[in-house]
Scaffold this motif. Sequence first.
Motif, mmCIF file in Angstrom:
data_model
loop_
_atom_site.group_PDB
_atom_site.id
_atom_site.type_symbol
_atom_site.label_atom_id
_atom_site.label_comp_id
_atom_site.label_asym_id
_atom_site.label_seq_id
_atom_site.Cartn_x
_atom_site.Cartn_y
_atom_site.Cartn_z
ATOM 1 N N VAL A 148 0.622 -1.284 0.147
ATOM 2 C CA VAL A 148 -0.281 -0.175 0.001
ATOM 3 C C VAL A 148 0.852 1.199 0.042
ATOM 4 C CG1 VAL A 148 -1.607 1.424 1.326
ATOM 5 C CG2 VAL A 148 -1.799 -1.102 1.249
ATOM 6 N N THR A 149 1.968 1.380 0.865
ATOM 7 C CA THR A 149 2.545 2.721 0.937
ATOM 8 C C THR A 149 3.508 2.835 -0.377
ATOM 9 O OG1 THR A 149 4.294 1.340 2.002
ATOM 10 C CG2 THR A 149 2.730 2.549 3.454
ATOM 11 N N SER A 150 4.063 1.757 -0.858
ATOM 12 C CA SER A 150 4.863 1.757 -2.087
ATOM 13 C C SER A 150 3.882 2.428 -3.085
ATOM 14 C CB SER A 150 5.462 0.558 -2.350
ATOM 15 O OG SER A 150 4.452 -0.347 -2.595
ATOM 16 N N GLN A 151 2.559 1.812 -3.047
ATOM 17 C CA GLN A 151 1.622 2.497 -4.252
ATOM 18 C C GLN A 151 1.764 3.859 -4.179
ATOM 19 O OE1 GLN A 151 -2.227 0.369 -4.835
ATOM 20 N NE2 GLN A 151 -2.879 2.290 -5.465
ATOM 21 N N LEU A 152 1.232 4.266 -3.022
ATOM 22 C CA LEU A 152 0.974 5.633 -2.728
ATOM 23 C C LEU A 152 2.396 6.671 -3.164
ATOM 24 C CD1 LEU A 152 -0.972 5.213 0.498
ATOM 25 C CD2 LEU A 152 -1.956 6.240 -1.737
ATOM 26 N N CYS A 153 3.523 5.984 -2.569
ATOM 27 C CA CYS A 153 4.540 6.959 -2.927
ATOM 28 C C CYS A 153 4.800 6.808 -4.470
ATOM 29 C CB CYS A 153 5.780 6.234 -2.071
ATOM 30 S SG CYS A 153 7.303 7.272 -2.239
ATOM 31 N N ARG A 154 4.896 5.977 -5.026
ATOM 32 C CA ARG A 154 5.002 5.920 -6.593
ATOM 33 C C ARG A 154 4.089 6.942 -7.119
ATOM 34 N NH1 ARG A 154 6.057 0.332 -5.858
ATOM 35 N NH2 ARG A 154 3.570 -0.097 -6.417
ATOM 36 N N GLN A 155 2.757 7.050 -6.682
ATOM 37 C CA GLN A 155 1.821 7.986 -7.193
ATOM 38 C C GLN A 155 2.360 9.468 -6.833
ATOM 39 O OE1 GLN A 155 -1.988 4.811 -6.732
ATOM 40 N NE2 GLN A 155 -1.760 6.864 -5.601
ATOM 41 N N VAL A 156 2.746 9.590 -5.737
ATOM 42 C CA VAL A 156 3.342 11.012 -5.419
ATOM 43 C C VAL A 156 4.600 11.294 -6.484
ATOM 44 C CG1 VAL A 156 4.253 12.337 -3.708
ATOM 45 C CG2 VAL A 156 2.642 11.076 -3.148
ATOM 46 N N LEU A 157 5.422 10.366 -6.494
ATOM 47 C CA LEU A 157 6.619 10.706 -7.636
ATOM 48 C C LEU A 157 6.050 10.826 -8.941
ATOM 49 C CD1 LEU A 157 8.908 7.477 -6.307
ATOM 50 C CD2 LEU A 157 9.267 10.114 -6.145
ATOM 51 N N GLY A 158 4.908 10.197 -9.406
ATOM 52 C CA GLY A 158 4.278 10.390 -10.777
ATOM 53 C C GLY A 158 3.911 11.960 -10.909
ATOM 54 N N VAL A 159 3.231 12.429 -9.847
ATOM 55 C CA VAL A 159 2.902 13.728 -10.001
ATOM 56 C C VAL A 159 3.978 14.816 -10.064
ATOM 57 C CG1 VAL A 159 1.753 15.604 -8.578
ATOM 58 C CG2 VAL A 159 0.592 13.479 -8.853
ATOM 59 N N LEU A 160 5.145 14.495 -9.044
ATOM 60 C CA LEU A 160 6.262 15.049 -9.359
ATOM 61 C C LEU A 160 6.893 15.345 -10.638
ATOM 62 C CD1 LEU A 160 7.716 14.584 -5.872
ATOM 63 C CD2 LEU A 160 6.811 16.745 -6.482
ATOM 64 N N CYS A 161 6.988 14.219 -11.204
ATOM 65 C CA CYS A 161 7.447 14.108 -12.586
ATOM 66 C C CYS A 161 6.704 14.811 -13.618
ATOM 67 C CB CYS A 161 7.646 12.514 -13.012
ATOM 68 S SG CYS A 161 9.074 11.722 -11.943
ATOM 69 N N LEU A 162 5.382 14.813 -13.662
ATOM 70 C CA LEU A 162 4.795 15.367 -14.494
ATOM 71 C C LEU A 162 4.612 17.116 -14.256
ATOM 72 C CD1 LEU A 162 1.178 13.395 -14.246
ATOM 73 C CD2 LEU A 162 2.658 13.496 -16.113
ATOM 74 N N GLU A 163 4.949 17.315 -13.146
ATOM 75 C CA GLU A 163 5.036 18.764 -12.808
ATOM 76 C C GLU A 163 6.460 19.272 -13.468
ATOM 77 O OE1 GLU A 163 3.935 22.631 -11.451
ATOM 78 O OE2 GLU A 163 2.738 20.870 -12.056
ATOM 79 N N GLY A 164 7.348 18.283 -13.478
ATOM 80 C CA GLY A 164 8.869 18.964 -13.937
ATOM 81 C C GLY A 164 9.522 19.054 -12.580
ATOM 82 N N GLU A 165 9.370 18.335 -11.595
ATOM 83 C CA GLU A 165 9.840 18.482 -10.382
ATOM 84 C C GLU A 165 10.598 17.178 -10.157
ATOM 85 O OE1 GLU A 165 10.437 20.985 -8.373
ATOM 86 O OE2 GLU A 165 8.732 22.672 -8.898
ATOM 87 N N GLU A 166 11.327 16.696 -11.127
ATOM 88 C CA GLU A 166 12.126 15.615 -11.009
ATOM 89 C C GLU A 166 13.268 15.836 -10.050
ATOM 90 O OE1 GLU A 166 11.721 16.929 -14.099
ATOM 91 O OE2 GLU A 166 11.067 15.044 -15.394
ATOM 92 N N ASP A 167 13.850 16.852 -9.703
ATOM 93 C CA ASP A 167 14.972 17.148 -8.754
ATOM 94 C C ASP A 167 14.386 16.979 -7.032
ATOM 95 O OD1 ASP A 167 16.824 17.741 -10.367
ATOM 96 O OD2 ASP A 167 16.643 19.926 -10.202
ATOM 97 N N VAL A 168 13.149 17.297 -7.023
ATOM 98 C CA VAL A 168 12.275 17.069 -5.758
ATOM 99 C C VAL A 168 12.118 15.612 -5.525
ATOM 100 C CG1 VAL A 168 10.324 17.434 -4.432
ATOM 101 C CG2 VAL A 168 11.317 19.309 -5.544
ATOM 102 N N ALA A 169 11.662 14.952 -6.444
ATOM 103 C CA ALA A 169 11.508 13.688 -6.291
ATOM 104 C C ALA A 169 12.776 12.575 -6.041
ATOM 105 C CB ALA A 169 10.846 12.943 -7.854
ATOM 106 N N ALA A 170 13.782 13.073 -7.012
ATOM 107 C CA ALA A 170 15.091 12.646 -6.757
ATOM 108 C C ALA A 170 15.618 12.637 -5.356
ATOM 109 C CB ALA A 170 16.090 13.097 -7.755
ATOM 110 N N ARG A 171 15.236 13.907 -4.611
ATOM 111 C CA ARG A 171 15.837 14.066 -3.414
ATOM 112 C C ARG A 171 15.016 13.234 -2.512
ATOM 113 N NH1 ARG A 171 17.302 19.451 -5.186
ATOM 114 N NH2 ARG A 171 15.047 20.104 -4.780
ATOM 115 N N MET A 172 13.797 12.766 -2.895
ATOM 116 C CA MET A 172 12.956 12.045 -1.900
ATOM 117 C C MET A 172 13.602 10.498 -1.914
ATOM 118 S SD MET A 172 9.050 10.529 -2.690
ATOM 119 C CE MET A 172 8.317 12.469 -2.762
ATOM 120 N N LEU A 173 14.026 10.238 -3.006
ATOM 121 C CA LEU A 173 14.760 8.874 -3.116
ATOM 122 C C LEU A 173 16.100 8.751 -2.618
ATOM 123 C CD1 LEU A 173 13.084 7.996 -6.492
ATOM 124 C CD2 LEU A 173 12.309 7.284 -4.141
#
Length: 1005
Positions: A148-173
């Motif tokens: 469950v938690t991995s699905q939710l986290c991937r969905q958040v990462l997906g939104v950040l990528c669509l917004e062009g915030e790959e740097d924020v997504a990368a810092r999360m990981l």
Amino acid sequence: MTTAVRGAAYSQARLGKLEVPAETRVGESEPALEKLSTLGLRAPRHGLRNAIAQSLVHSSYWYENRAALPGITKASLEALNRLGGAFLQKVAAAEVYRETAATAPGVVSKSVADIVSAFPAWTVEQEWIRRSAALSVGLIPEALSPKVTSQLCRQVLGVLCLEGEEDVAARMLADLVSTVRRRLQHSIGDPKTELQEQLGGGGVTYEYEKEGPDHVAVFRAVARDTRGRRGEGTGTSKKEASKQAALDFLQRHIPAAFTGRGDNTTPRHSALEIVAPESHVRMVRRLQSLFSLPAAARPLLSQALVHASWLHENRSEAAKYRQQDHQVLAHVGSWVLIYEHLLAVARHTVADPPDEFTYLTLPNLVYDTAFYETGLASGLLLGTGQRSAGVPEEVGANVFQALIGAVSAVADFKGSLADGWPREWGQVWQLIAPTAPRHLDPTTRLQNVASTLKLRVRFEFRESGPDHARHYVATTVLESAALGLDIRTVGTPVAGKTPAKQAASLVVLSVLERLANGSPARSFDGADELDLALARLLLAQQAFVLDVAPIPAQRWKDAKLFGLHLASDAAALLRWAVGADELLGLNVRLQQGSHLRDAFRNAVEASADPDHMLDSVLSDAMDMLERVEAPEDIKAPYLQYLVQLCDVHRCLGAEDTDITLGELADDWRILHRGRLNTTTRLPDVRLSGRERAIVDAALSTVLTAGGQISVGVVSVRPLHLRFAASAPLSRAFAEEVCGLWSCVARTTVLEVIEGGIDVIVTMAEKPSEPGPITQAVEAALRPSAQPYRAAVADLLHDLKNQLVAARLAASQSAEGRTALLQQQLTASRHLDEAQSIALRLRAATSLLRPAEAETAELGSFVRQYARGVLDRLPSNISLSVPEASSVISVSLGPRALTAILNNLVGNAIEALRDGGAITLAWTADEYEAVVEVADNGPGIPREVAADLAAGRRVRSTKPGGNGLGLLGVRSLLAQVGGQLSLAPSQTGTAWLITLPTVTTPTELQ
């Protein structure tokens, strides 16, 4: 403003309809927004805040509250999930490439897998996910599973990528990546191999002892070298015991093996640009210019164009330039390209979300086309032999992927490729990441349908008029080898051959659309003879294909073929079948066979539980049990829920007889004497065994309220029963039960009302003299037993009994310390056995997770899978994988294929305890692919083969086995129109996996 209007207004927004306001959700997602602000997401715009809030909606919550979430569909959540997963793989690949000097793609792939596999457990530790998530009633925020938690986290990462915030997504990981890298520095992946290497080969022997009965056997292994040093280990198999013994040996005698272990941060050798031949140098300089790269990028661009055959023939040159072949770059580039493609697909999906998410991985053909369109062939360094044979599709695809890997590595994998993509390569970008969904032209649509129906289609042309005003008329020729018939249809005159083909194709497509209507016969009232003849040929061909072999049901439903798209409405499906029989008449003789009936049955059963909710609920129940640490933690509501789950599976696995409502009411009066009050006269209606079970479940649930129960009839057609309690009824429990039992039959709906439950049973009118198609539909609408569900019900029953015994043992009073310890031991043993049963259930049911619309290129998948098998194969078993002779994609994704092969290969390994050979082979034609998994072991027992062939429940011959594995494989294959069968074999066992091939909905120019 209505929901529909608001949704349309957001379809052009950057994040599409994810930006539709969800004010309640934004407030609840504040912990996530706070976390993202610490990662650099400062003052996000309002639309992004809405999208982040919606991305934290779990699919279970969406199913229960979809009306309150107009901005998302099941497809948009899945698109975010896939995009986030692709970004995770890209980040992992980038980290591995930066930090290692690996020269083999297998090493890179394994390191990436280490990071990705650690992701689910890491997400459980992220408190902001639990505090921000929107979850169904059955999920507890404090005890969420990694799934469950991995699905939710991937969905958040997906939104950040669509917004062009790959740097924020990368810092999360970044924390995940560094944690895994630190762990790997102090671990040994394969202790046996490490020990062999430390001792210089052949200097270690293993001795084994077995203890305990077969079903709970424990092996003890001793690893001993020539100097008498030893290490000891235990495990449930010889392999596990020897692995632990090798690890113990290393820890005792060679501790230096752990020093700096996994530290692959050795810098890459500084490669140099290869300066000959001239064609290679020109291409490297051109690529540098196209992508505006610094001169320092040339060595990597040069490496992207180096094939292994050139490296082999030019070792001294390769050493001089410190170069390697392009395989590692191609491996890294493939993850970058998958991410870019999914980024484009996700943009289209969130802008106008469909109900179902469809994603086809790009085949090698697309990358090979890009290879030629970009002119990379002129700079490719090939060996002499390979050059004379030409550039195979796989090589061309690898070179293009390697180029993408090189360009990404130079840019340190920042941002999207779109930011610096060469303008003159715009057409190539459209192949990889189209800026708009590609709608198929009529000719491609017709060719796809013809392939599905096993029809040959060709075009003939007639031209007229002067050169400056030339017109073409195309004739579509459809040929059926099965029926021995062909037919011609003529399009309208148009300018150009391609438009003429489109016009002629539309004639056939319009007939297919009319055949999909509610009643085919009425759709062709008054039609001319040519249209009637074409309709009959198309209908007869569909019937023939359905009759002779299983089909990919979802593909047929999407194309609205043979009425399968009406499977969710029994009355509409029956009307369609009657109309189809009437249209065909006696002109074409149809042979009734089980496949025709099974095609309708598979479609009908899929429509009863289209989202595979029952399998998801079962998985969640096992997740909850895994978190139980002591018998005292077992709660009564959980046991009650398991009873309901067991009853549902028992119902689906049973072949119960029909009963009239009056007979059922007589049973109730005996069972619940004095508690039932029938407020109206019950109609003389016959219920199927499955409908009876659902009605019984509704009554039993209302009876839990206590007091008197009234049974009323709201209407007769449809049959609408109302069960009402005089005492308060737990609405949460009632909704839980109704949600479970609503998956059982598409004819019956359960609705919770104030103080009770309504049951609505829809009954279709049956024709008096049904034709062959109608007979097949009627047979499909009659519930049939599902052996897989019966096996699951047995395990759930055993699981519940173990938990009850554990709870009872823990709750009894004990006299004295010894008695108390004995009581605790008894309770703990029952709990251990329950959790062991849960593991068996999880292993089997993991096969039946929704397969979605995934595909896989079979040849490359089998090769990659075989590499993984070799890593875990005992030394006395060999694996043979013949070379692929063609490139073909099948209608099942890598995850599902892996689960199927793991089951069959695992069985083969168990059968070859004394050693032997396993073969993985495949072949394909235009319509289907067949994968063979064969071994030379003792063979499968006759009774198991007979049960499988007859569609009965498979009784396992293994200690503690339950036959769920083979049943799960067969059920999963049936979802996509595949089959599992035994092939005749002189020695051992040979399984054949038959899968439909995929028609890729992309027309390459």
